[in-house]
Design a protein around this motif. Sequence first.
Motif, mmCIF file in Angstrom:
data_model
loop_
_atom_site.group_PDB
_atom_site.id
_atom_site.type_symbol
_atom_site.label_atom_id
_atom_site.label_comp_id
_atom_site.label_asym_id
_atom_site.label_seq_id
_atom_site.Cartn_x
_atom_site.Cartn_y
_atom_site.Cartn_z
ATOM 1 N N GLY A 1 0.803 -1.217 0.000
ATOM 2 C CA GLY A 1 0.000 0.000 0.000
ATOM 3 C C GLY A 1 0.836 1.267 0.000
ATOM 4 N N ILE A 2 2.159 1.109 -0.173
ATOM 5 C CA ILE A 2 3.068 2.258 -0.163
ATOM 6 C C ILE A 2 3.891 2.249 -1.440
ATOM 7 C CG2 ILE A 2 4.986 3.390 1.006
ATOM 8 C CD1 ILE A 2 4.045 2.026 3.595
ATOM 9 N N ALA A 3 3.937 3.382 -2.127
ATOM 10 C CA ALA A 3 4.749 3.525 -3.334
ATOM 11 C C ALA A 3 5.769 4.635 -3.092
ATOM 12 C CB ALA A 3 3.880 3.864 -4.539
ATOM 13 N N HIS A 4 7.029 4.322 -3.288
ATOM 14 C CA HIS A 4 8.088 5.279 -2.984
ATOM 15 C C HIS A 4 8.480 6.099 -4.217
ATOM 16 C CE1 HIS A 4 8.754 3.446 0.942
ATOM 17 N NE2 HIS A 4 8.685 2.256 0.343
ATOM 18 N N PRO A 5 8.971 7.318 -3.994
ATOM 19 C CA PRO A 5 9.487 8.113 -5.121
ATOM 20 C C PRO A 5 10.664 7.385 -5.770
ATOM 21 C CG PRO A 5 9.247 9.458 -3.146
ATOM 22 C CD PRO A 5 9.082 8.031 -2.721
ATOM 23 N N GLN A 6 10.789 7.528 -7.062
ATOM 24 C CA GLN A 6 11.876 6.880 -7.792
ATOM 25 C C GLN A 6 12.383 7.805 -8.890
ATOM 26 O OE1 GLN A 6 9.909 3.302 -9.176
ATOM 27 N NE2 GLN A 6 10.753 2.104 -7.492
ATOM 28 N N VAL B 1 13.664 10.530 -15.738
ATOM 29 C CA VAL B 1 12.357 10.920 -15.213
ATOM 30 C C VAL B 1 12.316 10.693 -13.704
ATOM 31 C CG1 VAL B 1 9.879 10.472 -15.267
ATOM 32 C CG2 VAL B 1 11.201 10.413 -17.391
ATOM 33 N N ALA B 2 11.927 11.738 -12.972
ATOM 34 C CA ALA B 2 11.684 11.623 -11.533
ATOM 35 C C ALA B 2 10.217 11.313 -11.322
ATOM 36 C CB ALA B 2 12.071 12.915 -10.825
ATOM 37 N N MET B 3 9.931 10.301 -10.499
ATOM 38 C CA MET B 3 8.561 9.810 -10.342
ATOM 39 C C MET B 3 8.066 9.950 -8.907
ATOM 40 S SD MET B 3 9.203 6.306 -12.494
ATOM 41 C CE MET B 3 10.994 6.376 -12.288
ATOM 42 N N ARG B 4 6.869 10.487 -8.780
ATOM 43 C CA ARG B 4 6.159 10.484 -7.509
ATOM 44 C C ARG B 4 4.986 9.516 -7.669
ATOM 45 N NH1 ARG B 4 8.488 12.700 -3.117
ATOM 46 N NH2 ARG B 4 6.382 13.053 -2.280
ATOM 47 N N ASN B 5 4.997 8.461 -6.878
ATOM 48 C CA ASN B 5 4.032 7.379 -7.049
ATOM 49 C C ASN B 5 3.057 7.325 -5.868
ATOM 50 O OD1 ASN B 5 5.403 6.426 -9.449
ATOM 51 N ND2 ASN B 5 7.000 5.687 -8.065
ATOM 52 N N THR B 6 1.812 6.985 -6.165
ATOM 53 C CA THR B 6 0.770 6.909 -5.139
ATOM 54 C C THR B 6 -0.070 5.657 -5.356
ATOM 55 O OG1 THR B 6 0.630 9.326 -5.066
ATOM 56 C CG2 THR B 6 -1.196 8.088 -4.090
ATOM 57 N N VAL B 7 -0.305 4.908 -4.276
ATOM 58 C CA VAL B 7 -1.168 3.735 -4.356
ATOM 59 C C VAL B 7 -2.628 4.173 -4.205
ATOM 60 C CG1 VAL B 7 -1.786 1.531 -3.296
ATOM 61 C CG2 VAL B 7 0.618 2.219 -3.453
ATOM 62 N N LEU B 8 -3.465 3.759 -5.132
ATOM 63 C CA LEU B 8 -4.898 4.078 -5.074
ATOM 64 C C LEU B 8 -5.638 2.914 -4.422
ATOM 65 C CD1 LEU B 8 -5.345 5.517 -8.687
ATOM 66 C CD2 LEU B 8 -4.575 6.675 -6.604
ATOM 67 N N VAL C 1 -1.807 1.980 -9.151
ATOM 68 C CA VAL C 1 -0.713 2.881 -8.765
ATOM 69 C C VAL C 1 -0.704 4.062 -9.733
ATOM 70 C CG1 VAL C 1 1.781 3.158 -8.451
ATOM 71 C CG2 VAL C 1 0.687 0.980 -7.854
ATOM 72 N N GLY C 2 -0.745 5.262 -9.179
ATOM 73 C CA GLY C 2 -0.664 6.460 -9.994
ATOM 74 C C GLY C 2 0.752 7.013 -9.980
ATOM 75 N N CYS C 3 1.194 7.472 -11.125
ATOM 76 C CA CYS C 3 2.553 8.000 -11.250
ATOM 77 C C CYS C 3 2.505 9.392 -11.874
ATOM 78 C CB CYS C 3 3.405 7.070 -12.116
ATOM 79 S SG CYS C 3 5.052 7.728 -12.489
ATOM 80 N N VAL C 4 3.197 10.314 -11.234
ATOM 81 C CA VAL C 4 3.425 11.647 -11.793
ATOM 82 C C VAL C 4 4.908 11.733 -12.123
ATOM 83 C CG1 VAL C 4 3.311 14.132 -11.404
ATOM 84 C CG2 VAL C 4 1.571 12.623 -10.396
ATOM 85 N N GLY C 5 5.220 11.773 -13.419
ATOM 86 C CA GLY C 5 6.613 11.785 -13.858
ATOM 87 C C GLY C 5 7.031 13.166 -14.333
#
Length: 299
Positions: free
Chosen positions: A82-87, A101-108, A118-122
């Motif tokens: 349930g946790i997605a880390h920045p990558q 690409v820097a990614m901010r990830n969020t578990v829905l 999982v949502g990703c903002v790159g």
Amino acid sequence: MTVQPEAGLLPDQLLRDFVEASDTLLCIVDGGGRILLTNPALQRFTGRTGEDLVGRRFWEVFVVPEHVALAQDAVTRAMASGIAHPQEGDWLTGAGERRRVAMRNTVLTDGEGRPYAVGCVGLDVTDERRREALLHLRAQTDLLTGIPNRGALFDAIRARLEDGHGCALLFCDLDRFKSVNDEHGHAVGDALLAETARRMAALAGPGDLVARFGGDEFVILCPGCEQADLETLAEQVVAEVCAPFPGPEGPLSIGVSVGVAVGRPGDTADDLIGRADRAMYGAKAHPHRRASRPRRAGG
């Protein structure tokens, strides 16, 4: 202050407009890595339409081959925890260009708190990372000679001492350089330093590092510690530096004193530099040894 939406514009429409207009790379994938939603920015990045992207596994579309396993593992872990880390990683554009690409990830999660996507903002940070790398390179480079500077040398020594494989130093101090510099001027002196750096770099092996320590002092950092190899390299340095340099009024001649020190267990960079420096002064005090076997520094 809260801004009211334009009459007739519902929150869902505002959200869609934001996603459509955003220049960040937006993507939502399910637990198997299949793409559920993309925005126009990501579609332009991949050179594919939104309809073409839906249902494809994202690592088959824009993740570079060497990062595929990491991407798969990241999704699996995010769905399980349930946790997605920045990558940060490399993506491929539709034209095959590699971009950072820097990614901010969020578990829905659903209404019961169960992860379903999982949502990703790159954010494309390629140019930023290149600028940072260039600034780092400039900070580690001697501007006059183009070789690594003192700071880069100490970083390299520390790294090699810490990896446990050992290393050795040749500390090289030019002789009669001040006389040439005083007689012919700084422009000639600078050219002589640059040519000295070029000659030393040409002698160095693929794993060696040639750095300007400061002034007319140069250091060659060698990963190997074989005494015979170090002595041979020191002799080559003396021969190359003693060869005439072109000058405004004819050939110029200088010399070099070389001190050799081998890293010991527990050494710091300062310890190793200090021993090599003392060995160099020993060679300078005995000119007949400058072109013969350099002494291994002992303390």
